[in-house]
Scaffold this motif. Structure first.
Motif, PDB file in Angstrom:
ATOM      1  N   GLY A 188       0.802  -1.217  -0.029  1.00 32.34           N
ATOM      2  CA  GLY A 188       0.039  -0.021  -0.120  1.00 32.34           C
ATOM      3  C   GLY A 188       0.962   1.289   0.152  1.00 32.34           C
ATOM      4  N   VAL A 189       2.092   1.192  -0.664  1.00 29.25           N
ATOM      5  CA  VAL A 189       2.881   2.480  -0.592  1.00 29.25           C
ATOM      6  C   VAL A 189       3.429   2.295  -2.071  1.00 29.25           C
ATOM      7  CG1 VAL A 189       3.568   2.168   1.966  1.00 29.25           C
ATOM      8  CG2 VAL A 189       4.944   0.938  -0.017  1.00 29.25           C
ATOM      9  N   SER A 190       4.315   3.618  -2.126  1.00 28.09           N
ATOM     10  CA  SER A 190       5.026   3.599  -3.557  1.00 28.09           C
ATOM     11  C   SER A 190       6.347   2.971  -3.643  1.00 28.09           C
ATOM     12  CB  SER A 190       5.126   5.268  -3.861  1.00 28.09           C
ATOM     13  OG  SER A 190       6.015   5.812  -3.164  1.00 28.09           O
ATOM     14  N   ALA A 191       6.708   2.539  -4.750  1.00 27.79           N
ATOM     15  CA  ALA A 191       7.902   1.955  -4.929  1.00 27.79           C
ATOM     16  C   ALA A 191       9.094   3.081  -4.583  1.00 27.79           C
ATOM     17  CB  ALA A 191       8.526   1.507  -6.111  1.00 27.79           C
ATOM     18  N   ARG A 192       8.672   4.259  -4.724  1.00 29.06           N
ATOM     19  CA  ARG A 192       9.481   5.265  -4.339  1.00 29.06           C
ATOM     20  C   ARG A 192       9.955   5.445  -2.917  1.00 29.06           C
ATOM     21  NH1 ARG A 192       9.723  11.025  -7.201  1.00 29.06           N
ATOM     22  NH2 ARG A 192      11.229  12.210  -5.900  1.00 29.06           N
ATOM     23  N   LEU A 193       8.706   5.089  -2.008  1.00 30.63           N
ATOM     24  CA  LEU A 193       8.928   5.222  -0.750  1.00 30.63           C
ATOM     25  C   LEU A 193       9.628   4.214  -0.181  1.00 30.63           C
ATOM     26  CD1 LEU A 193       7.814   6.749   2.078  1.00 30.63           C
ATOM     27  CD2 LEU A 193       5.999   4.758   2.163  1.00 30.63           C
ATOM     28  N   LEU A 194       9.611   2.866  -0.982  1.00 34.04           N
ATOM     29  CA  LEU A 194      10.612   1.846  -0.466  1.00 34.04           C
ATOM     30  C   LEU A 194      12.046   2.104  -0.556  1.00 34.04           C
ATOM     31  CD1 LEU A 194       8.662  -1.468  -1.807  1.00 34.04           C
ATOM     32  CD2 LEU A 194       8.869  -0.687   0.583  1.00 34.04           C
ATOM     33  N   LEU A 195      12.247   2.872  -1.702  1.00 37.61           N
ATOM     34  CA  LEU A 195      13.640   3.307  -2.257  1.00 37.61           C
ATOM     35  C   LEU A 195      13.991   4.405  -1.168  1.00 37.61           C
ATOM     36  CD1 LEU A 195      13.497   3.349  -5.926  1.00 37.61           C
ATOM     37  CD2 LEU A 195      14.953   1.538  -4.574  1.00 37.61           C
ATOM     38  N   TYR A 196      13.265   5.070  -0.835  1.00 40.61           N
ATOM     39  CA  TYR A 196      13.379   6.024   0.299  1.00 40.61           C
ATOM     40  C   TYR A 196      13.963   5.617   1.750  1.00 40.61           C
ATOM     41  CZ  TYR A 196      12.554   9.653   3.916  1.00 40.61           C
ATOM     42  OH  TYR A 196      12.888  10.413   5.132  1.00 40.61           O
ATOM     43  N   HIS A 197      13.240   4.387   2.098  1.00 35.47           N
ATOM     44  CA  HIS A 197      13.565   3.823   3.208  1.00 35.47           C
ATOM     45  C   HIS A 197      14.644   2.879   3.046  1.00 35.47           C
ATOM     46  CE1 HIS A 197      10.477   5.127   6.103  1.00 35.47           C
ATOM     47  NE2 HIS A 197       9.494   5.055   5.168  1.00 35.47           N
ATOM     48  N   PHE A 198      14.974   2.241   1.831  1.00 36.08           N
ATOM     49  CA  PHE A 198      15.913   1.150   2.011  1.00 36.08           C
ATOM     50  C   PHE A 198      17.123   1.456   1.057  1.00 36.08           C
ATOM     51  CE2 PHE A 198      12.123  -0.903   3.371  1.00 36.08           C
ATOM     52  CZ  PHE A 198      12.347  -1.405   4.662  1.00 36.08           C
ATOM     53  N   GLY A 199      17.099   2.484   0.265  1.00 32.75           N
ATOM     54  CA  GLY A 199      17.968   2.956  -0.617  1.00 32.75           C
ATOM     55  C   GLY A 199      18.068   2.192  -2.073  1.00 32.75           C
ATOM     56  N   SER A 200      17.768   0.833  -2.065  1.00 29.15           N
ATOM     57  CA  SER A 200      17.988   0.123  -3.301  1.00 29.15           C
ATOM     58  C   SER A 200      16.997  -1.155  -3.127  1.00 29.15           C
ATOM     59  CB  SER A 200      19.199  -0.272  -3.662  1.00 29.15           C
ATOM     60  OG  SER A 200      19.610  -1.257  -2.709  1.00 29.15           O
ATOM     61  N   LYS A 201      16.766  -1.748  -4.162  1.00 34.83           N
ATOM     62  CA  LYS A 201      16.151  -3.005  -3.865  1.00 34.83           C
ATOM     63  C   LYS A 201      16.791  -4.170  -3.321  1.00 34.83           C
ATOM     64  CE  LYS A 201      14.377  -7.101  -6.579  1.00 34.83           C
ATOM     65  NZ  LYS A 201      14.187  -7.669  -7.804  1.00 34.83           N
ATOM     66  N   GLU A 202      18.274  -4.072  -3.441  1.00 33.95           N
ATOM     67  CA  GLU A 202      19.103  -5.119  -3.244  1.00 33.95           C
ATOM     68  C   GLU A 202      19.211  -5.095  -1.411  1.00 33.95           C
ATOM     69  OE1 GLU A 202      19.752  -3.098  -5.662  1.00 33.95           O
ATOM     70  OE2 GLU A 202      19.838  -4.928  -7.286  1.00 33.95           O
ATOM     71  N   GLN A 203      19.349  -3.559  -0.973  1.00 26.82           N
ATOM     72  CA  GLN A 203      19.255  -3.288   0.411  1.00 26.82           C
ATOM     73  C   GLN A 203      18.040  -3.840   1.145  1.00 26.82           C
ATOM     74  OE1 GLN A 203      21.965  -2.701   2.047  1.00 26.82           O
ATOM     75  NE2 GLN A 203      20.691  -2.564   4.003  1.00 26.82           N
ATOM     76  N   LEU A 204      16.822  -3.402   0.303  1.00 24.60           N
ATOM     77  CA  LEU A 204      15.475  -4.004   0.850  1.00 24.60           C
ATOM     78  C   LEU A 204      15.667  -5.625   0.938  1.00 24.60           C
ATOM     79  CD1 LEU A 204      12.416  -3.788   1.625  1.00 24.60           C
ATOM     80  CD2 LEU A 204      11.995  -3.837  -0.571  1.00 24.60           C
ATOM     81  N   VAL A 205      16.308  -6.366   0.162  1.00 21.95           N
ATOM     82  CA  VAL A 205      16.504  -7.797   0.127  1.00 21.95           C
ATOM     83  C   VAL A 205      17.078  -8.032   1.384  1.00 21.95           C
ATOM     84  CG1 VAL A 205      17.072  -9.710  -1.244  1.00 21.95           C
ATOM     85  CG2 VAL A 205      15.695  -8.114  -2.157  1.00 21.95           C
ATOM     86  N   VAL A 206      18.259  -7.594   1.519  1.00 19.61           N
ATOM     87  CA  VAL A 206      19.188  -7.946   2.479  1.00 19.61           C
ATOM     88  C   VAL A 206      18.498  -7.782   3.794  1.00 19.61           C
ATOM     89  CG1 VAL A 206      21.228  -7.134   3.760  1.00 19.61           C
ATOM     90  CG2 VAL A 206      21.233  -7.710   1.257  1.00 19.61           C
ATOM     91  N   GLU A 207      17.913  -6.435   4.185  1.00 16.65           N
ATOM     92  CA  GLU A 207      17.245  -6.271   5.376  1.00 16.65           C
ATOM     93  C   GLU A 207      16.094  -7.246   5.846  1.00 16.65           C
ATOM     94  OE1 GLU A 207      16.787  -2.282   6.845  1.00 16.65           O
ATOM     95  OE2 GLU A 207      17.997  -1.615   5.297  1.00 16.65           O
ATOM     96  N   VAL A 208      15.160  -7.650   4.453  1.00 14.61           N
ATOM     97  CA  VAL A 208      14.227  -8.670   4.380  1.00 14.61           C
ATOM     98  C   VAL A 208      14.788  -9.858   4.970  1.00 14.61           C
ATOM     99  CG1 VAL A 208      12.664  -9.910   3.368  1.00 14.61           C
ATOM    100  CG2 VAL A 208      12.344  -7.629   3.254  1.00 14.61           C
ATOM    101  N   LEU A 209      15.931 -10.384   4.290  1.00 12.46           N
ATOM    102  CA  LEU A 209      16.357 -11.636   4.713  1.00 12.46           C
ATOM    103  C   LEU A 209      16.671 -11.442   6.026  1.00 12.46           C
ATOM    104  CD1 LEU A 209      18.299 -12.223   1.325  1.00 12.46           C
ATOM    105  CD2 LEU A 209      16.116 -13.377   2.168  1.00 12.46           C
ATOM    106  N   GLY A 210      17.474 -10.617   6.465  1.00  4.13           N
ATOM    107  CA  GLY A 210      17.781 -10.563   8.119  1.00  4.13           C
ATOM    108  C   GLY A 210      16.691 -10.951   9.097  1.00  4.13           C
ATOM    109  N   VAL A 211      15.402 -10.086   8.609  1.00  6.40           N
ATOM    110  CA  VAL A 211      14.448 -10.278   9.617  1.00  6.40           C
ATOM    111  C   VAL A 211      13.807 -12.034   9.351  1.00  6.40           C
ATOM    112  CG1 VAL A 211      11.867  -9.692   9.723  1.00  6.40           C
ATOM    113  CG2 VAL A 211      13.543  -7.969   9.257  1.00  6.40           C
TER     114      VAL A 211
END
Length: 185
Positions: free
Chosen positions: A39-62
Motif C-alpha cells: 500500500g505504498v509507492s516503490a519510491r517510498l521503499l527506495l526512500y527507506h531502503f536505498g535500493s532493492k538489494e538493500q531491501l532484500v538484505v534487510e528482509v532476509l535479516g528479518v
C-alpha cells in the motif's frame, strides 16, 4: 527539505515485506508489486531502503531472525536423540516451509554469484550450524555438525520437493541411527 526518516514506518514496512517474501518467494520479487501489496509507492521503499538489494538484505535479516527463533529453543536436559527428533519435527512442520524456501532461494542465487546473497548465505549457514550443534551431543566438532546439516538439508529438499514424508522420515531415522552408532547422540 525532505521528510526525516521514520524508523517505526521503516520497521513496519520491513516486517510486512518479510511476510510478503515468505509467501511469494524471492524469485520474481519486484519493487512495484511489493509496494502495491504494502500500500505504498516503490519510491517510498527506495526512500527507506536505498535500493532493492538493500531491501532484500534487510528482509532476509528479518526472516533469518524469525527462523532462528523458531529453531533455537533447545532443552539442554533432553537426550541428544530427543533433541534431534524435536529439530526434525520443527524443520518438517508446514510453518517452516516458507523459511526453508527463502533460504534455499538465497543459496541458489549465491551459487549464481550474486554477492549480497552469498554474504547472507554465509551468515545463515553459520547460524544453522549452531542450531544443529545444539541438538547433538556436547563437544561435537564443527565439521561433524556441518555433515549433519548437509544431510538434514538434503532430506528437507527431498521431502518438500517430492512430498514423500514416509521415505524421508525413514531416512532421517537411519541418519539418527548412524549418528547414535558413531557416538554423536
Amino acid at each position: 527539505m525532505g521528510r526525516p526518516p521514520n524508523p517505526q514506518a521503516k520497521a513496519e514496512l520491513l516486517r510486512r515485506a518479510a511476510d510478503y517474501v515468505l509467501r511469494q518467494g524471492l524469485t520474481d520479487l519486484s519493487l512495484r508489486p511489493l509496494a502495491a501489496h504494502l500500500g505504498v509507492s516503490a519510491r517510498l521503499l527506495l526512500y527507506h531502503f536505498g535500493s532493492k538489494e538493500q531491501l532484500v538484505v534487510e528482509v532476509l535479516g528479518v526472516i533469518a531472525q524469525q527462523q532462528q527463533a523458531a529453531l533455537s529453543q533447545v532443552d539442554p536436559l533432553a537426550d541428544p536423540a530427543e533433541r534431534l527428533d524435536v529439530l526434525w519435527a520443527r524443520l518438517t512442520s508446514p510453518e517452516l516451509i516458507p523459511f526453508l524456501r527463502s533460504l534455499f532461494e538465497v543459496e541458489l542465487r549465491a551459487i549464481d554469484g550474486e554477492e549480497h546473497y552469498r554474504q547472507f548465505a554465509r551468515g545463515a549457514i553459520r547460524a544453522w550450524l549452531e542450531v544443529v550443534a545444539a541438538h547433538l551431543r556436547e563437544g561435537v566438532s564443527a565439521p561433524t555438525a556441518n555433515i549433519v546439516l548437509a544431510a538434514l538439508t538434503g532430506l528437507l529438499i527431498d521431502r518438500f520437493s517430492t512430498h514423500e514424508e514416509e521415505r524421508t522420515n525413514e531416512a532421517f531415522h537411519a541418519l539418527k541411527s548412524a549418528l547414535h552408532a558413531g557416538g554423536l547422540l
